[in-house]
Design a protein around this motif. Structure first.
Motif, PDB file in Angstrom:
ATOM      1  N   PHE A  35       0.875  -0.891  -0.239  1.00  0.00           N
ATOM      2  CA  PHE A  35       0.181   0.196   0.087  1.00  0.00           C
ATOM      3  C   PHE A  35       0.872   1.347   0.086  1.00  0.00           C
ATOM      4  CE2 PHE A  35      -3.255  -2.875   1.842  1.00  0.00           C
ATOM      5  CZ  PHE A  35      -4.006  -2.967   0.859  1.00  0.00           C
ATOM      6  N   LEU A  83       1.396   0.423  -4.423  1.00  0.00           N
ATOM      7  CA  LEU A  83       0.151   0.494  -4.947  1.00  0.00           C
ATOM      8  C   LEU A  83       0.287   2.102  -5.677  1.00  0.00           C
ATOM      9  CD1 LEU A  83      -2.930  -0.094  -5.228  1.00  0.00           C
ATOM     10  CD2 LEU A  83      -3.139   0.697  -3.091  1.00  0.00           C
ATOM     11  N   ARG A 122      -8.992  -0.757   5.323  1.00  0.00           N
ATOM     12  CA  ARG A 122      -9.172  -1.864   3.963  1.00  0.00           C
ATOM     13  C   ARG A 122     -10.064  -2.468   4.190  1.00  0.00           C
ATOM     14  NH1 ARG A 122      -8.324  -2.097  -1.599  1.00  0.00           N
ATOM     15  NH2 ARG A 122      -8.595  -3.208  -1.840  1.00  0.00           N
ATOM     16  N   TRP A 171      -2.200   8.324   3.857  1.00  0.00           N
ATOM     17  CA  TRP A 171      -3.963   7.516   4.249  1.00  0.00           C
ATOM     18  C   TRP A 171      -4.457   8.515   3.011  1.00  0.00           C
ATOM     19  CZ3 TRP A 171      -8.274   7.136   6.103  1.00  0.00           C
ATOM     20  CH2 TRP A 171      -9.430   6.086   5.603  1.00  0.00           C
ATOM     21  N   PHE A 204      -3.273   2.406   7.257  1.00  0.00           N
ATOM     22  CA  PHE A 204      -3.318   0.647   5.647  1.00  0.00           C
ATOM     23  C   PHE A 204      -3.287  -0.735   6.377  1.00  0.00           C
ATOM     24  CE2 PHE A 204      -0.257   4.754   4.917  1.00  0.00           C
ATOM     25  CZ  PHE A 204      -0.678   4.744   3.810  1.00  0.00           C
TER      26      PHE A 204
END
Length: 578
Positions: A109, A113, A174, A400, A170
């Motif tokens: 992440f 990503l 999610r 984030w 992170f």
């Protein structure tokens, strides 16, 4: 004389050590399920989030990880058997080992990503990931020699606080969103994990709670029609045996743009060997005194070897040695875990397992991991440093939040530049400030947390040194800047410089440092590290009996430690961390 000659070989014969004992069975199921869930998760992240082609995932990344895991588990079993023979004992437990959970999410992440979202090229993101894993490995190798010094002077609240920021944002957010998409599957799984891992309740037959929760969620998902049988058949057809080759070209290509990777690799490498040191101390308290340098060198070598073979997921020693020891595990459970998981990686079975197990049955363990890591930052830091933990959280939360804003704008076919920062701020979104705060968030959190902790302790000389470090790092762009550059964030550097001057002015008044309380000193003895450096403070008389020296602690003696030291010591609990 003849009698002496006959008996001497018998007396010098090495003590026989069985490869497997009954307790290894319990420990194997606990650790193997832990590692299995972690590898399932990273497989899903590669396929579903990063869109890396399945052929690369199943024929390169997973086999590379399998090589690192089997090599590491064999090595740690060897260390355990060597220690057992040296000390003449048969109750030595090998250190648990598997893919590092915090690093798994960070490399996906925080590293891969953003590159994928920007370029839409999963292979470019993969290159950056394996380069990052290589750097982590090198830092841990260096940490085997300098780690004790860093651990002595860095406030624990800063080290654990920045990790907690990652876990809350992170790692936790999610999975939480995915859980509430299918809460009828996920919530029973989550509650089972909480009951089994945060209470002293056990399932009948001492069934590993991680395995039970996964099976319950899977049963609910299949019974409720959330799964597709045809996907299982298709995944079964993809099972093939594959061994990895070296991907040095891919690794060197990723290292060509190494500067942006250092902002996260440096603090995470520091955390990695700090965690390794804590785990070695935990094992010593349970009776198994391993050589710290041997453990850290193996951790670093595993990350380097895995990255050279194509894996962006560094392995590491896991928390929970006292739990596996209490379960009766010795060295066989480590060998078996490495062999079974490696075979699954070589066969590419995780695609099949991913088709069998619902996502909603897997992600609750991730939310639990995020909660646990976040909680540990407060539990293992002095109460007086709670504000420092929160300070270390903030840059990661900002990072984030900016990612969520950017993704939402991209979905709407625009970006922050097109909308304009003034337009965003008029809607209550402080985009520019959050972006600056969140750049290099892990290292920035470490700096900010350390600064607050030293100020709380009234130790203004080290506080000034930390502020100067922040000024230097922001000036060259390692923190609070989008890229490495000279004078990358001059105004931020100036702020840190003014803070250093202010701290130096207070240092001239020679204030008495904060006195640690008895609970804080007990925390120091159990976990080491720095909260209020013991070298600069007189230590009051202990309020309880000290923990016995490692060589005198019998097997299972971890039960004498306070709750915060043993909360991960039950047989199932290590399934929550890595």
């Amino acid at each position: 004389m003849l009698s002496l000659r006959r008996t001497a070989p018998t007396e010098n014969r090495p003590m026989p050590l069985p490869l497997w004992v009954r307790g290894d069975t319990n420990a194997f199921f606990g650790l193997a399920v832990n590692v299995l869930v972690n590898v399932l998760t990273l497989t899903g992240l590669c396929l579903g989030v990063l869109k890396i082609p399945g052929d690369d995932v199943f024929h390169t990344i997973l086999p590379a990880l399998g090589i690192a895991l089997i090599a590491g588990n064999i090595y740690y079993a060897y260390l355990g058997r060597r220690l057992a023979r040296r000390e003449g004992r048969q109750d030595v437990t090998a250190m648990p080992y598997g893919p590092s959970v915090p690093h798994m999410f960070i490399v996906v992440f925080v590293i891969m990503l953003p590159i994928y979202l920007k370029t839409k090229d999963p292979l470019l993101a993969w290159k950056a990931g394996i380069a990052w894993a290589f750097i982590i490995g090198v830092i841990v190798l260096i940490g085997a020699f300098i780690g004790p010094y860093i651990r002595r002077y860095a406030p624990r609240a800063a080290l654990l606080g920045t990790l907690a920021g990652i876990s809350v944002s992170f790692i936790s957010m999610r999975p939480a969103g995915q859980m509430w998409d299918h809460l009828w599957i996920a919530l029973p799984v989550f509650l089972l994990l909480l009951i089994g891992l945060m209470t002293d309740l056990k399932l009948p037959g001492n069934i590993p709670i991680g395995l039970a929760a996964l099976l319950v969620g899977t049963a609910i998902g299949w019974a409720g029609g959330a799964m597709d049988g045809s996907a299982v058949s298709a995944a079964a057809n993809d099972i093939t045996f594959a061994l990895p080759g070296f991907h040095l070209g891919t690794l060197f290509s990723g290292l060509s743009d190494v500067a942006p990777l250092l902002a996260t690799a440096i603090p995470l490498g520091v955390y990695n060997f700090t965690e390794g040191m804590s785990n070695v101390e935990s094992a010593a308290a349970a009776g198994d005194s391993y050589n710290l340098r041997s453990v850290l060198l193996a951790d670093g070598a595993g990350a380097v070897i895995g990255s050279a073979l194509g894996s962006p997921f560094p392995p590491a020693v896991y928390v929970g040695h006292p739990g596996w020891k209490k379960a009766g595990g010795r060295t066989g459970y480590s060998l078996a875990t490495g062999a079974v998981i490696a075979l699954m990686c070589f066969l590419g079975m995780f695609g099949l397992l991913g088709a069998i197990f619902p996502v909603a049955a897997i992600v609750p363990i991730l939310l639990y991991i995020g909660l646990l890591i976040g909680a540990q930052a407060f539990q293992l830091s002095p109460k007086a440093h709670a504000a420092a933990v929160v300070a270390a959280l903030v840059p990661n939360l900002a990072s984030w939040a900016v990612g969520q804003i950017d993704n939402a704008l991209a979905a709407a076919g625009t970006n922050a530049s097109k909308v304009g920062e003034a337009g965003l701020e008029s809607s209550g979104v402080i985009y520019h400030g959050l972006m600056v705060l969140g750049q290099g968030a892990i290292l920035a959190g470490l700096i900010l947390g350390a600064l607050v902790a030293f100020v709380i302790d009234k130790r203004f000389v080290p506080a000034a040194a930390v502020a100067l470090t922040g000024a230097a790092l922001s000036f060259i762009g390692l923190i609070h800047a989008p890229k490495i550059d000279w004078n990358a964030s001059g105004s931020v550097s100036l702020g840190y410089l003014f803070a250093a001057v202010l701290c130096a002015a207070f240092a001239l008044t020679r204030p008495a440092p904060r006195e640690p309380d008895a609970e804080e000193l007990a925390l120091e003895r159990l976990h080491g590290g720095h909260s209020m450096t013991a070298a600069t403070q007189p230590e009051p008389e202990p309020q309880h009996e000290p923990v016995p020296a490692p060589e005198t602690v019998p097997a299972g003696a971890a039960a004498v430690l306070p709750d915060e030291a043993t909360q991960t010591a039950e047989p199932d609990t290590p399934a929550a961390t890595g």
